[in-house]
Design an enzyme around this catalytic site. Structure first.
Site, PDB file in Angstrom:
ATOM      1  CD  GLU A 114     -25.522  55.586   4.360  1.00 50.23           C
ATOM      2  OE1 GLU A 114     -25.732  56.402   5.485  1.00 50.23           O
ATOM      3  OE2 GLU A 114     -26.148  54.852   3.950  1.00 50.23           O
ATOM      4  CE  LYS A 116     -22.712  49.412  -3.137  1.00 47.43           C
ATOM      5  NZ  LYS A 116     -22.760  47.959  -3.079  1.00 47.43           N
ATOM      6  CE1 TYR A 225     -29.693  50.277   2.443  1.00 47.48           C
ATOM      7  CE2 TYR A 225     -27.784  49.227   3.464  1.00 47.48           C
ATOM      8  CZ  TYR A 225     -28.936  49.239   2.587  1.00 47.48           C
ATOM      9  OH  TYR A 225     -28.958  48.219   1.711  1.00 47.48           O
ATOM     10  CE  LYS A 314     -19.761  48.276  -6.431  1.00 45.16           C
ATOM     11  NZ  LYS A 314     -19.563  47.102  -6.269  1.00 45.16           N
ATOM     12  CB  CYS A 408       7.014  14.282   5.514  1.00 49.60           C
ATOM     13  SG  CYS A 408       7.751  15.686   6.313  1.00 49.60           S
ATOM     14  CB  CYS A 411      11.262  13.823   8.094  1.00 52.50           C
ATOM     15  SG  CYS A 411       9.493  13.400   8.018  1.00 52.50           S
ATOM     16  CB  CYS A 426       4.550  14.540   8.799  1.00 48.67           C
ATOM     17  SG  CYS A 426       6.241  13.687   9.217  1.00 48.67           S
ATOM     18  CB  CYS A 431       8.906  15.399  11.303  1.00 46.12           C
ATOM     19  SG  CYS A 431       8.844  16.387   9.994  1.00 46.12           S
TER      20      CYS A 431
HETATM   21  S1  IVH Z   1     -28.778  52.787  -0.156  1.00 41.35           S
HETATM   22  C1  IVH Z   1     -32.232  53.835  -2.711  1.00 41.35           C
HETATM   23  N1  IVH Z   1     -26.863  52.284   1.664  1.00 41.35           N
HETATM   24  O1  IVH Z   1     -25.671  48.472  -2.040  1.00 41.35           O
HETATM   25  C2  IVH Z   1     -31.098  53.651  -2.003  1.00 41.35           C
HETATM   26  N2  IVH Z   1     -27.212  50.784   0.125  1.00 41.35           N
HETATM   27  O2  IVH Z   1     -25.382  48.478  -5.010  1.00 41.35           O
HETATM   28  C3  IVH Z   1     -30.804  52.126  -1.876  1.00 41.35           C
HETATM   29  N3  IVH Z   1     -25.687  48.757   0.354  1.00 41.35           N
HETATM   30  O3  IVH Z   1     -28.724  47.867  -3.004  1.00 41.35           O
HETATM   31  C4  IVH Z   1     -29.701  51.721  -1.111  1.00 41.35           C
HETATM   32  N4  IVH Z   1     -24.710  49.703   1.914  1.00 41.35           N
HETATM   33  O4  IVH Z   1     -27.976  46.453  -0.923  1.00 41.35           O
HETATM   34  C5  IVH Z   1     -27.542  52.070   0.485  1.00 41.35           C
HETATM   35  N5  IVH Z   1     -25.319  52.237   3.384  1.00 41.35           N
HETATM   36  C6  IVH Z   1     -25.835  51.786   2.123  1.00 41.35           C
HETATM   37  C7  IVH Z   1     -25.519  50.586   1.639  1.00 41.35           C
HETATM   38  C8  IVH Z   1     -26.380  50.099   0.520  1.00 41.35           C
HETATM   39  C9  IVH Z   1     -24.629  48.480   1.158  1.00 41.35           C
HETATM   40  C10 IVH Z   1     -26.208  48.053  -0.669  1.00 41.35           C
HETATM   41  C11 IVH Z   1     -27.534  47.768  -1.034  1.00 41.35           C
HETATM   42  C12 IVH Z   1     -27.755  48.398  -2.293  1.00 41.35           C
HETATM   43  C13 IVH Z   1     -26.562  48.076  -3.047  1.00 41.35           C
HETATM   44  C14 IVH Z   1     -26.344  49.008  -4.298  1.00 41.35           C
END
Ligand code: IVH
Length: 677
Positions: A114, A116, A225, A314, A408, A411, A426, A431
């Site tokens: 999913e 982030k 989530y 990341k 300017c 001009c 300007c 211009c």
């Molecule tokens: S799960 C125990 N799912 O990322 C599991 N976190 O770097 C807890 N975050 O604290 C988090 N999208 O604020 C989860 N799809 C996602 C997320 C997510 C963003 C954030 C959240 C978490 C942080 C960790």
């Protein structure tokens, strides 16, 4: 050893400082990627030198603690963080560890993959289906009570749809969608407020307002989530089913979340997010991968800061640091002088950036960026890159603050700041830079859409003395053009043809192209539809203009004055004589019929569209827009202040509900990114 200790101490101090800036002050000094690099280095040193390990190290902590504005909330279950990996090799190694820990084959494990979301974590407590509390994560154990502010978030249910007996917590991310972020910063700029560095900071700052009335004006959204069943009374087959439950209760969840089996599919799906991150309506800074099987999760458990059954991959940052080479000023079609940064080229969000806007004089001063500084450049979605601020470089001598030029650059006329406005202009009507931009705008896609008439071509025509005004475009002959560099007989003819067919453009497009102050595409369409011809519009009394729907006193006055200005009257008379239609014809629709035969119901107001405007946009794409929801409805677009009966009906019939932010996507592609539920 000593140097390792010193480095570890330095890293811990730096990380603590940046944590404070990021979490407590909502004002990060470095890009996330730089922060991550510090943490990675610290973790590596700590594992090389176990004697330097400390429970108090940043590697064991979750974010920052709380501040004093809000009362404290002790979380029923700690709100943990996630461990990170930065590439697919590390991700594969994590999957192997998980499989080993479970004694299973890597190919047999099912993962939910999913987005982030780059926002801030929020925990919502519902008692017997009613929202009773909202809390930030804080240090993971104790957070801040932000209930009043949370109640202003429009896409989260105050009551669980379908009800629920008992106590649950719903956790997820508060964020600001990309489009909403742009309008929020635009609004901040117009009102002379502070611009936000990125959607995450804007969301954090907005959620942690002392006054809920301020939070209410901020376009916050919530994506859930995690379902924490505090009574332990609910049974779920797997994680994905919990997400389905959240969605049934009325929470927004990520439609992109799917469950895949085996390491290859999991890595593949995580890379899909990397490729498609720009198509999402909100910013993501990574991908979260979670075991789908709840028993497997229980078997693996947690470390002190994060679950072992989940990991964040990341993604490369959308912010980069680079050197600011110079600050220059460009002149727009209204004469506005906009400072921009000339940068050492850097790749941000997949494209090479060598220039970035600095908006206006106050912004440069507020960001305090100076030529020679190391600066952070960001890009949200497909927008123009901008400079966020300077990276402190301790010990480095900086140049003196940059000064806005007094004249300017095009001009030489004096530049002026008017009244309270932050913008500088300007004020020389002759211009050449303004004229150039006015003509470019006239020919641009949203206006007369003359292909082949971009900035460099217009500059060439001006330099050759072939045009002095937009009306001159319609006098151009192939024999005028073919001698020009880069324009032979063939392309000269193509350009003349393009200009010729622009004579038939609808009045609304011409009104946009003229660049009348405050008249954008929406107002232009309203005006053109109401009056039909330019003559009728030009002779309309002020009160009649003001009375039009979607045309307030400011637009009305601007149009009224424009039509009475001598120079403008002469231009319009020439355009008329040169054969422009100047009436609101229905243009041959060349738009892709993405909604052919589909019924799209709109409820609530959509930004940028009147009620009729939205309906028309759907019709232009081949669809219909009936006033009520039935089982034949393709989807319901949910705007501001939607009708409860339409939403209930859609939910009953299982008709997908599309957020207003996806309306453009729906028109363009016939489908959408996110579904409200
Ligand atoms: S799960 C125990 N799912 O990322 C599991 N976190 O770097 C807890 N975050 O604290 C988090 N999208 O604020 C989860 N799809 C996602 C997320 C997510 C963003 C954030 C959240 C978490 C942080 C960790």
């Amino acid at each position: 050893m000593n140097s390792a200790r010193e480095r570890v101490e330095f890293l811990r101090r730096e990380i603590a400082r940046h944590n404070e800036a990021y979490y407590a002050n909502d004002a990060p000094e470095i890009p996330d990627a730089d922060y991550d690099a510090l943490l990675v280095e610290l973790r590596a040193l700590e594992s090389e030198h176990p004697e330097l390990e400390s429970e108090a190290s940043a590697t064991h902590q979750v974010g920052a603690g709380t501040t004093t504005v809000f009362s404290e909330v002790t979380h029923a279950q700690p709100m943990l963080s996630l461990d990170n990996v930065f590439d697919v090799v590390e991700l594969g190694a994590w999957a192997d560890r998980v499989a080993r820990g479970l004694g299973e084959a890597p190919s047999s494990l099912a993962y939910a993959v999913e987005p982030k979301i780059d926002g801030l974590a929020l925990s919502l407590r519902y008692v017997d289906g009613v929202l009773v509390q909202g809390a930030t994560r804080g240090d993971g154990r104790v957070g801040e009570d932000v209930t009043d502010n949370v109640r202003t978030i429009k896409n989260l249910p105050q009551q669980l749809r379908g009800g629920h007996r008992g106590n649950v917590e719903v956790r997820g991310e508060v964020f600001i969608a990309k489009a909403d972020f742009l309008s929020l910063n635009q609004q901040q700029r117009e009102q002379g407020g502070k611009e936000f560095a990125n959607p995450r900071n804007a969301a954090a700052g907005s959620l942690r307002q002392k006054d809920p009335a301020v939070s209410r004006t901020r376009p916050l959204s919530f994506l859930s989530y995690q379902l924490v069943d505090l009574d332990g009374s609910m049974q779920f087959e797997n994680y994905y089913r919990t997400i389905e439950q959240l969605s049934k209760w009325g929470f927004f969840t990520a439609v992109e979340t799917i469950v895949v089996t085996g390491t290859d599919a999991m890595i593949g799906r995580s890379s899909w997010f990397e490729e498609h991150r720009h198509d999402l309506s909100y910013e993501i800074d990574g991908v979260v991968i979670k075991l789908n099987d709840l028993d497997q999760r229980a078997a693996l458990g947690f470390t002190s800061r994060a679950p072992r059954w989940a990991i964040a991959r990341k993604l490369p940052p959308e912010e980069r640091s680079t050197r600011l080479l110079a600050i220059e000023v460009s002149i727009g079609r209204t004469g506005r002088a906009t400072p921009y940064a000339v940068l050492e080229p850097v790749v941000v969000a997949g494209s090479r950036v060598s220039m970035a806007t600095l908006h206006n004089e106050d912004q440069v001063a507020q960001k305090d960026v100076r030529p020679g500084d190391l600066v952070i450049v960001r890009k949200a979605g497909d927008v123009i890159p901008e400079v966020v601020g300077a990276v402190p470089e301790p010990g480095k001598r900086r140049k003196p603050p940059w000064k806005f030029p007094t004249n300017c650059p095009e001009c030489g006329a004096p530049l002026q700041r008017v009244g309270e406005e932050s913008d500088t202009y300007c004020v020389n009507p002759a211009c050449p830079a303004q004229l150039l931009q006015q003509i470019v705008h006239f020919a641009s896609r949203g206006a007369l859409d003359i292909e082949g008439l971009g900035e460099s071509r217009v500059a060439q025509l001006l330099a050759a003395g072939l045009i002095r005004d937009v009306a001159d475009l319609f006098t151009l002959k192939v024999s005028d053009l073919s001698p020009l560099e880069g324009l032979g007989e063939l392309s000269g003819r193509a350009l003349v043809d393009a200009i010729t067919s622009a004579r038939g453009a609808a009045l609304s497009r011409v009104l946009v192209g003229l660049g009348i102050r405050h008249v954008g595409p929406v107002a232009a369409r309203e005006l053109a539809r109401a009056f039909g011809t330019y003559d009728a519009l030009a002779s309309a009394p002020l009160e009649v203009l003001e009375a039009l729907e979607g045309v307030g006193p400011v637009i009305a006055a601007s149009v009224y004055d424009y039509c009475r200005d001598q120079e403008n009257r002469e231009r319009m008379a020439r355009l008329d004589a040169l054969g422009l239609t100047l009436r609101e014809v229905r243009e041959e629709t060349s738009l892709e019929q993405t909604l052919a035969g589909r019924a799209v119901v709109v409820t609530g107001s959509l930004e940028g569209y009147s009620r009729d405007g939205a309906e028309e946009a759907i019709k232009e794409r081949g669809g219909t827009s009936p006033g009520s929801v039935s089982k034949k409805t393709y989807c319901v677009v949910v705007g501001d202040a939607p009708g409860a009966s339409k939403l209930t009906k859609a939910a009953e019939l299982g008709v997908p509900m599309v957020p207003a932010t996806d309306f453009g996507e729906l028109l363009r592609t016939g489908t959408w990114n996110n579904t409200l539920s």
